[in-house]
Write an enzyme that holds these catalytic residues in place. Sequence first.
Site, PDB file in Angstrom:
ATOM      1  N   GLY A  10      -2.097   6.401   7.916  1.00  0.00           N
ATOM      2  CA  GLY A  10      -3.421   6.617   7.201  1.00  0.00           C
ATOM      3  C   GLY A  10      -2.835   7.478   5.998  1.00  0.00           C
ATOM      4  CG  LEU A  11       0.012   6.908   3.052  1.00  0.00           C
ATOM      5  CD1 LEU A  11       0.921   5.938   2.006  1.00  0.00           C
ATOM      6  CD2 LEU A  11       0.872   8.011   3.282  1.00  0.00           C
ATOM      7  CB  SER A  12      -5.241  11.413   3.263  1.00  0.00           C
ATOM      8  OG  SER A  12      -4.410  12.685   2.958  1.00  0.00           O
ATOM      9  N   GLY A  13      -3.492  10.810   0.549  1.00  0.00           N
ATOM     10  CA  GLY A  13      -3.239  11.423  -0.906  1.00  0.00           C
ATOM     11  C   GLY A  13      -2.637  12.575  -0.804  1.00  0.00           C
ATOM     12  N   GLY A  14      -2.898  13.396   0.380  1.00  0.00           N
ATOM     13  CA  GLY A  14      -2.364  14.568   0.621  1.00  0.00           C
ATOM     14  C   GLY A  14      -0.927  14.863   1.260  1.00  0.00           C
ATOM     15  CG  ASP A  16      -0.777  18.083   5.759  1.00  0.00           C
ATOM     16  OD1 ASP A  16       0.311  18.735   5.422  1.00  0.00           O
ATOM     17  OD2 ASP A  16      -1.945  18.641   5.903  1.00  0.00           O
ATOM     18  CB  SER A  17      -1.137  11.562   5.231  1.00  0.00           C
ATOM     19  OG  SER A  17      -1.493  11.573   3.852  1.00  0.00           O
ATOM     20  CG  MET A  36      -8.510   4.649   6.056  1.00  0.00           C
ATOM     21  SD  MET A  36      -9.015   5.762   7.771  1.00  0.00           S
ATOM     22  CE  MET A  36      -7.524   6.497   7.563  1.00  0.00           C
ATOM     23  CB  CYS A 101     -14.796  11.393  10.260  1.00  0.00           C
ATOM     24  SG  CYS A 101     -14.028  10.298   8.968  1.00  0.00           S
ATOM     25  CB  CYS A 199     -13.805  12.966   3.575  1.00  0.00           C
ATOM     26  SG  CYS A 199     -14.797  12.095   4.838  1.00  0.00           S
TER      27      CYS A 199
END
Length: 374
Positions: A10-14, A16-17, A36, A101, A199
């Site tokens: 899951g790549l959030s743009g942050g 850590d991911s 997501m 979530c 979020c």
Amino acid sequence: MSKKQRIVVGLSGGVDSAVTALLLQQQGHEVVGIFMKNWEDDDDDEYCSSNQDFIDAAAVADVIGIEIEHVNFAADYKDRVFAEFLREYQAGRTPNPDILCNAEIKFKAFLDHALRLGADKIATGHYARVRHNPNTGLHELLKGVDSSKDQSYFLHRLTQAQLSQTWFPVGEIEKTEVRRLADEAGLPNARKKDSTGICFIGERPFREFLNRYIAKAPGPIKSDAGRVIGRHEGLSFYTLGQRQGLGIGGIKEKGAQRGGGEHAPWFVARKDMANNTLWVVQGHDHPWLLSPQLQADDLSWIAGSPPLAGGFQAKTRYRQQDAACVLSWPGAHMQLDFPQAQWAVTPGQSAVLYDGEVCLGGGVIRAGAGTVMN
């Protein structure tokens, strides 16, 4: 993790991911990224960063050399998370939508989607760890190595099936190391500021956001002495322990000694739903804000069954030090008794139980110091 597997991250743009994907690829796994999208009501709003987050996630995927897919879970989010979020607020409680979530979207809808893509496992950038206990045959959820970033509190509703298919690579390292690895690899978001808040809300004014969905219902603000000292906009817009935004900063209570004197600040202490009254007290350590006990229901246990009564540690809110407690079962609900009274125990928040570094699970607080009065 020696066998090569197909891992959907899951790549959030942050960052850590991003480092999660980087580490798994460096270990030789086949890595696929998923972005997501969980909220779209105000996609062009100044507080909504999902478009920029996707650009950042795609840039990371390009540097690492992996595929990325954009998946919209907004309908699932609205039905499974946001609707419950609003119900809880309307009932006068203060929910934690990030916990729901994780259980309903990131480790259910996302996991199901990843498995349809042929994933062996999923991975996210959470600061937590999963350990298989050979003695019990169970998967355990552990705190992240970086105690200041540990996110096990938000993951306490995960099941054995979900944990068995999940990896948390950055949970094994410190945040400073995550930044260093991102810098070293030339990831474009290496220095990106960590996201804060929920979020879909971001850093917007919360009361203004909530007012779109919950109508104002003004009523009296009373001191613990029973004196009306102001007006509130609606009990849903306040939470226990709240100090800012009460509009009574300059009002003093005569002879107020229980919380620290007449000049002490005001805090929300109780919400009387039946009479639409907000009760406030002066002083951080006022007795109304301290609770030696709480009850919780809507329980979820990582092992699949509840622990036996006894001594444990608990968090009644995120970023709180573990507090020693005694677990008992006076009925269908969970009861925690604290040798040291806990501050602003808030209905709707989660009480999460720990045995050392192992997160056992927990439930939703229904009664404590500031019990919502119906």
